[in-house]
Design an enzyme around this catalytic site. Structure first.
Site: not given
Ligand SMILES: Cc1cc2nc3c(=O)[nH]c(=O)nc-3n(C[C@H](O)[C@H](O)[C@H](O)COP(=O)(O)OP(=O)(O)OC[C@H]3O[C@@H](n4cnc5c(N)ncnc54)[C@H](O)[C@@H]3O)c2cc1C
Ligand SMILES: Cc1cc2nc3c(=O)[nH]c(=O)nc-3n(C[C@H](O)[C@H](O)[C@H](O)COP(=O)(O)OP(=O)(O)OC[C@H]3O[C@@H](n4cnc5c(N)ncnc54)[C@H](O)[C@@H]3O)c2cc1C
Lengths: 262, 388, 388
Positions: C127, C129-130, C269, C364, C366
């Site tokens: 949320e 704040n969550a 390359r 998932e 930090t």
């Protein structure tokens, strides 16, 4: 209705590296595909099964690390699988293989339809289907792009030059299927796991039949004999053309002119 | 030794920051989305004299010293790296190459126009620097672009890639292989045979057009040659050194602004009952980044000061470039982390700064190549051969 | 000890790889560019049974366990982080919550169609704040007879924009909070009171939907309480443990792909007259990364095996996520560097991988939260309780 589908395996070309100078083929990753034509043939069989019901039996005879050509066939939806083990069959030429498969059909108690890939990816050979039809004395349809059962007969679409023509014949029959004819379905996940674990009724799904029990191996004489390996002649290396666009074009033109005879 | 900025430099800085905050910051996000660099912004920058920042007044320039110019790049870099790279290419790579290596006639012909951003009116044109080719990225010693002499003229053929400002330029500084070696040419964009092609869609710096430029039978008079035949390498290297400091200053700006944005976020964002700023993990990310930022600041200002003193930067240019790229990438990365999910959203500025900063390890020569240059310095005078 | 994959695991990998090469690889760039969820591919994955890879066959699953699920995620992660994320949110956390704590009826009614890809799930925890502090949620559920009335909202919900079924947690007893006062629910998105309020514009994984959900008097029958009333937080943490492991597997695939591209390009390359592969700068990057990828592979599959054999694994799953996301980020960063300008261009998959990889360090939980999980487990064994 019983349909027999022959599943051969072929080394995944993505894992192969040809080394022209050493005249050797290196297997970087030994992984096998289901022979693409056979894969499409199995799809054709499963569509017949989806449409009106059929027992689909897959058969193979070539050993491989994870032994899973047949299991992949089962995971796609085949009902039974037969692994033909024993003397000489794995490397048999198509003449021998046709004889063994004929004996297999007989041991099964007959089949209504045999489906097999038209042309092999690795060798380019396209003999197995026709030879098997010959051995069984059945009619054959070569190169069917689609197959359906109608009124107890088999009907197929095959390519004829630029045309597609519809052909019909009586059952039992042998039908060969080109690699690109049908897009094989993905295996069913749960079935795949069960096949390997021998769960969910799959424990007895893979039968092993010894060729010697089917017929007298003495009769299996290959028509061709192998005499070692060769490599195509090494091609000349290309050259890098330097300079401005005009100079480069000039150089290319001259090189081509030099190459043209006369 | 005196590390203080002069009163004048401080005044400039305030002015640059004011400009950037007013004119660029409010639109930076939208411009990144639209991938454009509007003429109106460049016009305003032109009116402030930024397009001729370091050019002398006689060429309509603002006559800034390089330290002040670095302050300008820093201010722009804070709000929009793209604008800094675009202007930096114009000033450091193109205009200053002409100023340093051009004949009086060339300065007369081009510098005023470059400083004014065109011939007047709404015709803002930025210089472009065309060195890289498909097969000549790190290794520019074997350019495929050829300049052949045809009477009084050079005929130039070749393909240049990643040309910053390509589709908005009025003047290309093109490097080509001439009979006497690598040579620089001034080629106006409307010259026959010049075609501006594909625009690279990029991870960041999205406002700057990076184009492929085709030169086909492109004729320019010998008077458009910058310096002598064979001077190309020296010109490119000197430009690269200036650009290293320029990019370093822009990187410093990005780093400072990222730190500020994240510090503000960490102050306001409350989790577990306290501002996340009160957690050591966050403090450490900010502290490490501040250490990096301070070190970068001194390195950049020092590099700029050395440019002002004339002479080459030697490996210092490479040191600035390598460190700036590393710090900008690391700090923007850490500040994304400080902002959690918000750092990943395009409607917060950190995602853009992170994408922009990633260019710094490549543009102006990749880090590994600068390591080679630095190693050359380290082993100079010792009997070893350092080759890339 | 035996570190080989079983025959069924190998067969599964072959099946997944064939699917991914044919169905996912061709659309990976397009869904990123068009910001579109590949629903067709998701349904096809469901038809093959792969979306039920780790669920029991009674509920429409494959029963291939965590090892099987990690194989799926690794192979998806190699080719398309967006698709891996859609799948991860759908089964790894969304449906997983039902798998870990659902009743028999709930599993038959919800898990089975989810496992077959007939419906899609999302996981509603975060949320505004969550975020890291997930226990701080304020979405409220109040009992009303046989129903619960839910009010509040969730942010950053993957699959939120199209999911049919959302597992979410809400406060049912404010006095108890996360310890006994939070309950999990299974909610259907077409119920009145469920609204998708907005879609986020993200730096990467643009082929995913990240939505804000709003619940306005959303009535949920009591039988849709997931687990016990008051124990929702525990249910959700269990689901997250599983999700973290498989996120590590997706990162493994991403890192492997970046390594593969880099090796291939270093072979192709040429600069300075030799392949890049001949340069130690490049060799060292490749060697370091290959080492990390191998270490990650061992970690991921060992933990998957621990899950399948019923051993505790919480902090190890956190390590998979922490280390996996960092290795993946380093891998794509290296790939950009080795590809030079090409790595910075949106025409090549490296650029997308660079934007995509960054999310794994954030969602998932930090990486800071993973470190807290790991440290608190370790210190707990030594009698020290740490609070986040
Ligand atoms: C955003 C952006 C803007 C640019 N703007 C301009 C511009 O305005 N004008 C212009 O001319 N060019 C411009 N460039 C081109 C830029 O200078 C080149 O991309 C850069 O020099 C690298 O070249 P390359 O991309 O060909 O990479 P490569 O040279 O192919 O290098 C690939 C990788 O190999 C490494 N490598 C190469 N050689 C060695 C070696 N000897 N030893 C060890 N490692 C080595 C490199 O470090 C790099 O990691 C721009 C590039 C970018 C990305
Ligand atoms: C693309 C995307 C998809 C997502 N999908 C879902 C989903 O499907 N379902 C769902 O429920 N959520 C989802 N999320 C939410 C995600 O899990 C959160 O973004 C994440 O947990 C971080 O929360 P936050 O963004 O509020 O950051 P914050 O919690 O505000 O964190 C900000 C910073 O503070 C650090 N921090 C916070 N607390 C501490 C501490 N105690 N100690 C040290 N450092 C701390 C964090 O590590 C971070 O660096 C998604 C997010 C994104 C970006």
């Amino acid at each position: 209705m019983r349909i027999l589908v022959i599943l051969r395996r072929v080394l995944d070309p993505a894992g192969l590296v040809a080394h022209a100078r050493l005249r050797r083929l290196f297997i970087n990753r030994e992984e096998y595909l289901i022979e693409p034509g056979d894969h499409a043939a199995l799809e054709a069989a499963l569509r017949i099964k989806d449409g009106g019901g059929a027992e689909v039996v897959v058969v193979s005879g070539q050993p491989e690390p994870d032994d899973d050509t047949l299991r992949r066939g089962l995971a796609m939806g085949a009902d039974r699988a037969i692994y033909l083990s024993g003397a000489g069959f794995a490397d048999a030429d198509d003449g021998v293989a046709a004889e063994v498969l004929k004996a297999t059909v007989e041991r099964l108690g007959g089949a209504d339809l045999v489906l097999v890939g038209m042309t092999r990816l690795d060798t380019g050979q396209a003999q197995l289907g026709p030879r098997l039809a010959g051995a069984l004395g059945w009619p054959q349809i070569v190169g069917a792009w689609s197959v359906e059962i109608a009124d107890g007969r088999i009907r197929a679409v095959r390519r004829d030059g630029d045309d597609y023509v519809i052909v019909e014949t009586d059952l039992p029959a042998v039908v060969t299927v080109p690699a690109k004819a049908l897009e094989p379905r993905y295996p069913d996940g749960a079935r795949l796991i069960n096949v390997y674990r021998g769960e969910g009724g799959m424990a007895e799904a893979v039968l092993q039949w010894d060729v010697a029990d089917l017929m007298d191996p003495e009769g299996l004489v290959p028509l061709l004999e192998g005499r070692g390996r060769d490599f195509p002649p090494e091609r000349e290396r290309g050259v890098r053309v330097e300079g401005s666009i005009e100079e480069a074009a000039q150089a290319v033109a001259e090189a081509l002119r030099g190459r043209r005879p006369g | 030794m005196d590390f203080a900025l002069s009163e004048e430099q401080k005044m400039f800085r305030a002015m640059f920051e004011d400009f950037s905050k007013k004119e660029i910051a409010p639109v930076a996000e939208a411009l990144d989305h639209e991938e454009t660099l509007p003429l109106t912004i460049l016009e305003k920058a032109g009116r402030q004299g930024f397009l001729g920042a370091t050019l002398p007044e006689e060429h309509l320039g603002a006559d800034l010293d390089f330290v002040s110019y670095a302050l300008l790049m820093e201010a722009l870099g804070r709000d929009c790296m793209s604008v800094a790279v675009s202007l930096g290419t114009h000033v450091s790579l193109v205009a200053m190459s002409i100023l340093r290596h051009g004949s009086e006639a060339q300065k007369e012909a081009y510098l005023g126009i470059l400083a004014a951003g065109g011939d007047g009116g709404r015709d803002v044109r930025l210089g472009a620097f065309a060195l890289t080719e498909p097969d000549a990225g790190s290794d520019t010693s074997r350019l495929q672009t050829r300049a052949g002499m045809d009477g009084e003229e050079y005929v130039i053929d070749g393909v240049k890639t990643w040309v910053a400002n390509g589709e908005m330029t009025g003047l290309f500084l093109v490097f080509a292989e001439a009979p006497g070696g690598m040579t620089a040419f001034l080629i106006p964009a409307d010259t026959d045979g010049v075609t501006v092609g594909y625009r690279e869609p990029t991870l960041g710096l999205r406002n700057v057009p990076f184009n492929t430029v085709y030169l086909e039978g492109c004729c320019v008079p010998a008077a458009n040659r910058l310096g002598e035949e064979g001077d190309g390498r020296e010109i490119a290297e000197a430009a690269g050194e200036r650009m290293a400091v320029t990019l370093g200053a822009a990187a410093l700006g990005v780093v400072e602004d990222s730190l500020e944005v994240a510090a503000q976020f960490a102050t306001e964002r409350v989790q577990f009952g306290v501002p996340i700023a009160e957690k050591q993990a966050i403090q450490n990310l900010m502290a490490e980044s501040t250490v990096d930022a301070e070190a970068l600041r001194h390195l950049v200002y020092h590099g700029a000061w050395q440019v002002d003193r004339g002479g080459g930067l030697g490996s210092v240019g490479s040191v600035v470039k390598v460190f700036a790229a590393r710090v900008a990438q690391q700090v923007t990365n850490r500040m994304v982390q400080v902002m959690g999910g918000y750092g990943y959203m395009e409607d917060y500025p950190l995602a853009r700064k992170y994408r922009d900063a990633r260019a710094l390890g490549l543009i102006g020569g990749p880090t590994e190549l600068h390591y080679v240059r630095i190693a050359e310095r380290v082993f100079a005078g010792r009997d070893v051969a350092i080759t890339p | 000890m035996d570190f080989t994959f079983s025959r069924e695991a190998k067969a599964l990998r072959r099946m997944v790889r064939a699917f991914v090469e044919k169905e996912v690889a061709p659309i990976a760039a397009e869904i990123d560019r068009e910001h579109r969820v590949p629903l067709g591919v998701m349904r096809k994955l469901g038809k093959t049974g792969l979306l039920g890879v780790c669920f029991p066959q009674e509920y429409g699953g494959m029963g291939a366990g965590e090892v099987g699920y990690c194989i799926l995620m690794e192979e998806l992660g190699r080719v398309c982080t967006s698709t891996a994320t859609n799948v991860g949110a759908h089964i790894g956390i969304g449906a997983m919550a039902i798998h870990v704590d659902g009743t028999e009826e709930q599993k038959l009614r919800y898990l089975a169609p989810l496992a077959r890809g007939e419906q899609f799930a999302a996981f509603g925890l975060t949320e505004s704040n969550a975020g890291s502090d997930a226990a701080n949620i304020s979405t409220r559920a109040v009992r009303d007879g046989d129903e619960w009335v839910v009010n509040g909202g969730k942010v950053y919900i993957t699959n939120g924009g199209y999911a049919d079924v959302v597992t979410l947690i809400a406060v049912t007893d404010p006095a108890l909070g996360a310890r006994g006062g939070v309950t999990a629910f299974i909610v259907e998105s077409d119920w009145p009171g469920f609204e998708v309020a907005r879609e986020e514009d993200k730096m990467g994984i643009r082929g995913t939907s990240t939505a804000e959900l709003v619940f306005d008097d959303l009535r949920v029958p009591h039988e849709n309480v997931l687990g016990k009333v008051g124990e929702g937080f525990v249910t959700f943490m269990k689901a997250l443990d599983m999700g973290r492991l498989t996120l590590g597997a997706a990162c493994l695939g991403g890192a492997q792909a970046a390594l593969d591209w880099s090796v291939a390009w270093a072979r192709t390359r040429e600069q300075f007259g030799t392949q890049l592969a001949q340069k130690q700068s490049i060799q060292w990057m490749i060697a370091d990364l290959a080492t990390e990828v191998e270490a990650l592979r061992s970690l991921v599959y060992r933990v998957a095996w621990m899950v399948d054999t019923g051993q505790p694994f919480t902090e190890l799953a956190a390590m998979c996520k922490l280390y996996g996301s960092e290795v993946a980020s380093r891998a794509v960063d290296m790939a950009v560097q080795i590809h030079g300008g090409l790595g910075y261009s949106r025409d090549y998959p490296i650029e997308r991988a660079f934007r995509d990889a960054r999310i794994a360090e954030i969602f998932e939980g930090t990486n800071e939260i993973q470190r807290i999980v790991i440290a608190s487990r370790i210190f707990r064994e030594h009698g020290v309780r740490i609070s986040p």
